[in-house]
Motif scaffolding. Structure first.
Motif, PDB file in Angstrom:
ATOM      1  N   LYS A 146      81.458 -24.831 -21.741  1.00 37.48           N
ATOM      2  CA  LYS A 146      82.498 -24.130 -21.010  1.00 37.48           C
ATOM      3  C   LYS A 146      83.550 -23.622 -21.985  1.00 37.48           C
ATOM      4  N   GLY A 147      83.890 -22.356 -21.873  1.00 38.13           N
ATOM      5  CA  GLY A 147      84.845 -21.749 -22.781  1.00 38.13           C
ATOM      6  C   GLY A 147      84.124 -20.881 -23.794  1.00 38.13           C
ATOM      7  N   PRO A 148      84.875 -20.081 -24.548  1.00 39.32           N
ATOM      8  CA  PRO A 148      84.256 -19.196 -25.543  1.00 39.32           C
ATOM      9  C   PRO A 148      83.445 -19.979 -26.578  1.00 39.32           C
ATOM     10  N   ALA A 149      82.250 -19.489 -26.835  1.00 39.17           N
ATOM     11  CA  ALA A 149      81.336 -20.179 -27.755  1.00 39.17           C
ATOM     12  C   ALA A 149      81.947 -20.330 -29.146  1.00 39.17           C
ATOM     13  N   ILE A 150      82.667 -19.323 -29.624  1.00 39.16           N
ATOM     14  CA  ILE A 150      83.242 -19.400 -30.976  1.00 39.16           C
ATOM     15  C   ILE A 150      84.235 -20.557 -31.086  1.00 39.16           C
ATOM     16  N   PHE A 151      85.037 -20.764 -30.042  1.00 36.88           N
ATOM     17  CA  PHE A 151      85.990 -21.879 -30.063  1.00 36.88           C
ATOM     18  C   PHE A 151      85.261 -23.220 -30.020  1.00 36.88           C
ATOM     19  N   ARG A 152      84.202 -23.278 -29.229  1.00 34.01           N
ATOM     20  CA  ARG A 152      83.436 -24.530 -29.147  1.00 34.01           C
ATOM     21  C   ARG A 152      82.782 -24.853 -30.481  1.00 34.01           C
ATOM     22  N   TRP A 153      82.170 -23.851 -31.109  1.00 33.44           N
ATOM     23  CA  TRP A 153      81.510 -24.067 -32.406  1.00 33.44           C
ATOM     24  C   TRP A 153      82.520 -24.474 -33.473  1.00 33.44           C
ATOM     25  N   LEU A 154      83.628 -23.755 -33.514  1.00 36.68           N
ATOM     26  CA  LEU A 154      84.645 -24.084 -34.523  1.00 36.68           C
ATOM     27  C   LEU A 154      85.218 -25.481 -34.313  1.00 36.68           C
ATOM     28  N   THR A 155      85.369 -25.888 -33.069  1.00 37.45           N
ATOM     29  CA  THR A 155      85.870 -27.236 -32.785  1.00 37.45           C
ATOM     30  C   THR A 155      84.886 -28.280 -33.294  1.00 37.45           C
ATOM     31  N   VAL A 156      83.603 -28.067 -33.036  1.00 36.64           N
ATOM     32  CA  VAL A 156      82.582 -29.008 -33.524  1.00 36.64           C
ATOM     33  C   VAL A 156      82.566 -29.040 -35.048  1.00 36.64           C
ATOM     34  N   ILE A 157      82.653 -27.888 -35.682  1.00 36.53           N
ATOM     35  CA  ILE A 157      82.674 -27.820 -37.154  1.00 36.53           C
ATOM     36  C   ILE A 157      83.894 -28.560 -37.693  1.00 36.53           C
ATOM     37  N   MET A 158      85.055 -28.335 -37.058  1.00 39.04           N
ATOM     38  CA  MET A 158      86.271 -29.030 -37.512  1.00 39.04           C
ATOM     39  C   MET A 158      86.122 -30.539 -37.361  1.00 39.04           C
ATOM     40  N   GLU A 159      85.535 -30.983 -36.264  1.00 38.25           N
ATOM     41  CA  GLU A 159      85.363 -32.428 -36.067  1.00 38.25           C
ATOM     42  C   GLU A 159      84.419 -33.031 -37.096  1.00 38.25           C
ATOM     43  N   GLN A 160      83.381 -32.283 -37.485  1.00 40.09           N
ATOM     44  CA  GLN A 160      82.482 -32.751 -38.539  1.00 40.09           C
ATOM     45  C   GLN A 160      83.206 -32.799 -39.886  1.00 40.09           C
ATOM     46  N   LEU A 161      84.026 -31.784 -40.152  1.00 36.02           N
ATOM     47  CA  LEU A 161      84.815 -31.781 -41.390  1.00 36.02           C
ATOM     48  C   LEU A 161      85.810 -32.940 -41.411  1.00 36.02           C
ATOM     49  N   ILE A 162      86.419 -33.211 -40.270  1.00 32.75           N
ATOM     50  CA  ILE A 162      87.364 -34.332 -40.177  1.00 32.75           C
ATOM     51  C   ILE A 162      86.669 -35.628 -40.544  1.00 32.75           C
ATOM     52  N   ALA A 163      85.460 -35.830 -40.020  1.00 33.11           N
ATOM     53  CA  ALA A 163      84.711 -37.054 -40.336  1.00 33.11           C
ATOM     54  C   ALA A 163      84.391 -37.140 -41.827  1.00 33.11           C
ATOM     55  N   ALA A 164      83.947 -36.016 -42.417  1.00 34.00           N
ATOM     56  CA  ALA A 164      83.619 -36.003 -43.847  1.00 34.00           C
ATOM     57  C   ALA A 164      84.866 -36.237 -44.701  1.00 34.00           C
ATOM     58  N   ILE A 165      85.974 -35.595 -44.331  1.00 31.35           N
ATOM     59  CA  ILE A 165      87.222 -35.765 -45.092  1.00 31.35           C
ATOM     60  C   ILE A 165      87.722 -37.193 -44.984  1.00 31.35           C
ATOM     61  N   LEU A 166      87.585 -37.781 -43.805  1.00 30.21           N
ATOM     62  CA  LEU A 166      88.027 -39.170 -43.624  1.00 30.21           C
ATOM     63  C   LEU A 166      87.233 -40.118 -44.512  1.00 30.21           C
ATOM     64  N   VAL A 167      85.919 -39.901 -44.600  1.00 32.59           N
ATOM     65  CA  VAL A 167      85.087 -40.731 -45.483  1.00 32.59           C
ATOM     66  C   VAL A 167      85.510 -40.529 -46.934  1.00 32.59           C
ATOM     67  N   ALA A 168      85.703 -39.263 -47.344  1.00 31.40           N
ATOM     68  CA  ALA A 168      86.121 -38.984 -48.727  1.00 31.40           C
ATOM     69  C   ALA A 168      87.491 -39.580 -49.022  1.00 31.40           C
ATOM     70  N   LEU A 169      88.383 -39.551 -48.038  1.00 29.19           N
ATOM     71  CA  LEU A 169      89.713 -40.131 -48.200  1.00 29.19           C
ATOM     72  C   LEU A 169      89.631 -41.641 -48.387  1.00 29.19           C
ATOM     73  N   ILE A 170      88.798 -42.287 -47.594  1.00 36.24           N
ATOM     74  CA  ILE A 170      88.616 -43.740 -47.719  1.00 36.24           C
ATOM     75  C   ILE A 170      88.033 -44.097 -49.080  1.00 36.24           C
TER      76      ILE A 170
END
Length: 196
Positions: free
Chosen positions: A31-55
């Protein structure tokens, strides 16, 4: 003699706002524009990777100080850069999912048209503020030519996080404001599905 206790109140009653539902992005329900959904998923994956790198970065520095009696200066600098990206990506992803703290007492009391008018004003104000942040970030980036002291990373690689995330928030806020206009004009119109 036993007395029956009433079932517990579903917390969703306090959390869900039917007036907000057409403005939400739902990745699973597409639900909602596909570009926003994709970018949100990409950002959440980046957040997880950055959190691991930060730790890993912070842990390496702690181990270096404790066991080797030697600090790792690059780890501090890397942790600072990762933390900046983590903050802005987290803010943008949380905005897309309506996860920022909000006082919604008034909007829950309003009829749908009034609630959507209030949501529209809110999103237009957010868009203006994000536009100011994007402009300010652009000015900072255009004047920044330096690099970090230890790793030699260009400052603009760090500064661009602010511009990208503020731009994403502004785009989502504009979409939500447009949805509000549509709902104010025709409250019976269905919520748009993916790709719209």
């Amino acid at each position: 003699m036993s007395t029956s206790t009433p079932p517990p109140v579903d917390p969703g009653v306090f959390l869900d706002d039917p007036n907000r539902e057409p403005l939400e992005l739902d990745i699973e329900a597409r639900k909602g524009p596909a570009i926003f959904r994709w970018l949100t998923v990409i950002m959440e994956q980046l957040i997880a990777a950055i959190l691991v790198a930060l730790i890993v970065s912070v842990s390496a520095n702690v181990i270096g100080r404790s066991l080797l009696n030697r600090s790792l200066p690059w780890a501090d600098e890397l942790a600072r850069m990762l933390f900046i990206w983590l903050i802005f990506l987290g803010a943008a992803a949380a905005f897309a999912r309506f996860e920022h703290i909000a006082v919604d007492f008034l909007v829950r009391k309003l009829q749908p048209r009034g609630a959507h008018l209030l949501y529209m004003l809110q999103n237009l104000i957010i868009t203006v503020l994000m536009g100011i942040i994007v402009w300010g970030g652009y000015l900072v980036m255009s004047r920044s030519t330096g690099r970090t002291a230890i790793l030699g990373v260009p400052w603009n690689l760090i500064n661009v996080s602010l511009v990208l995330c503020a731009g994403f928030i502004a785009a989502v806020a504009l979409w939500r404001a447009w949805q509000c206009v549509r709902l104010i004009r025709d409250p019976s119109s269905p919520a748009p599905r993916g790709g719209h």
